[in-house]
Design an enzyme around this catalytic site. Sequence first.
Site, PDB file in Angstrom:
ATOM      1  N   HIS A  84       0.818  -1.218   0.000  1.00 55.28           N
ATOM      2  CA  HIS A  84       0.000   0.000   0.000  1.00 55.28           C
ATOM      3  C   HIS A  84       0.850   1.266   0.000  1.00 55.28           C
ATOM      4  CE1 HIS A  84       0.297  -0.045   4.571  1.00 55.28           C
ATOM      5  NE2 HIS A  84       0.386   1.260   4.356  1.00 55.28           N
ATOM      6  N   ASP A 114       0.160  -7.533   1.427  1.00 57.40           N
ATOM      7  CA  ASP A 114       0.604  -6.151   1.628  1.00 57.40           C
ATOM      8  C   ASP A 114       2.129  -6.064   1.658  1.00 57.40           C
ATOM      9  OD1 ASP A 114       0.354  -3.427   1.825  1.00 57.40           O
ATOM     10  OD2 ASP A 114      -0.049  -3.409   3.991  1.00 57.40           O
ATOM     11  N   SER A 195       4.702   2.463   7.851  1.00 56.89           N
ATOM     12  CA  SER A 195       4.343   1.368   6.957  1.00 56.89           C
ATOM     13  C   SER A 195       5.534   0.908   6.123  1.00 56.89           C
ATOM     14  CB  SER A 195       3.226   1.801   6.001  1.00 56.89           C
ATOM     15  OG  SER A 195       1.990   1.835   6.652  1.00 56.89           O
TER      16      SER A 195
END
Length: 347
Positions: A84, A114, A195
Site C-alpha cells: 500500500h 501487503d 508502513s
Amino acid sequence: MRIPAVLLTVALVGVTPATAVAAGSPSAIGVAADTGTQQTCDFESLYDETIRSVVTIQVRTDGGGGLGSGFVYDQSGRIVTNQHVVADAETVEVQFDRGQWRTAEVVGTDAYSDLAVLEVDDVPDYADPLAVESGHPETGRRVAALGSPLGLQGTITDGIVSGTNRSLPSGQEGGPQFTIPNTLQTTAAISPGNSGGPLVDCTGTVVGVNTAGAQGGENIGFAVPSTRVERVVPALIQNGSYTHSFLGISSRDVSPAVAEQAGLNVTSGVLVQQVISGSPADGAIQSGDVVLQVAGQSVASQEDLASALVRYRPGDTVSMQILRDGERRTVEVTLGERPAPGETLGD
C-alpha cells in the site's frame, strides 16, 4: 481474532513529503528486559546496528504522494516495504539513513500480503541487509519498530509482540475480501509513515513488516509476519507477483450460539455458509458443512483455517475433515489460484 476493518488506520494515510525531517534525527531509545530469553535488550545498540539499513520511501502518484518506510533485503539493492506504500506510484524515491537519495524501481507487489519489493542501484556500503526470522515469534518477545512515522526519519519505538494469529483486511478494493492471516500484534507504536519498516527483535532480526495501527486503542499495531516475507518476497523478485491458494467458501466461526441455531453437535470449527460456484471447494464441500481439520491440523476458527491454507500453493491437494449431517468425513480438495484483486467470483 479477526480485527474489524473500521478500526484500522493504514500507516501511510495523511503523510506528505513536506513533513519530513533530516535523516538521523534523535530518537527515544531505552533498555528493557527480554522476558523471553532473560537477556537485556539494549535498544541503543539495536538502533545503531539496524537504522543504517532502514529507508524512507517517498512516493508520487497521479493524485499526490506520501511517505513510507522500508528496509534493505539483500546485497542486490532490493528493499522490502508494504504494497500500500507504493500502490499506483508513478515515481518512487528512497532516502538512506545518511541522506543519500536513490530512484527505485518497483520489482513486484502483492496486495493480499501487503508486501512489495523495490530495487535501487548503488546502495550505500553501510546499508547492510537485515536478516529475516524464519519462524513465528512467540507472544511476549521484545521488539522494536523502525521507520519514519509522520515523516520523522530515523525513529525507533519499543514494545513486545502482544499477540499472534491475527487476521487483517488485505486492503484490496472491489471483489471478494480476503485477509492476511497470522499477522503480529505489537505494543510498539506504529504510526502513519511507519508502513513498510521492519519490526525487529533484540538481535536486529526482522520478525515482521509494520503495516497498520489501530484506531480507538492504545499500543496496538500490526505487522505482516516474517514467515510471509520469506514465502512471498522471493516470488516477487523472480516473477513480480505471488499466487495465493484459493478454496472458495464463505464461512463463519462456530460458537455455542451458532451451534444451537444450526443444530450442530460441535461448538468449534468453521461453518460453511456458501460454496462459490466453480471454485475448488465446489463438489467437495457443501453449505452447512463444518470444517474441523486441514491436513490433520485442528481448525477452531476462520483464523485457523486461513493459517492452515496459507502454507499451500495453487495445485496442492489437501485433506480436510468436515462434519456433515452429524457425521465426520474426510474430503480431498485441490486448491486453485486466488482471483486477482477486484475480480468477480463465481458465475
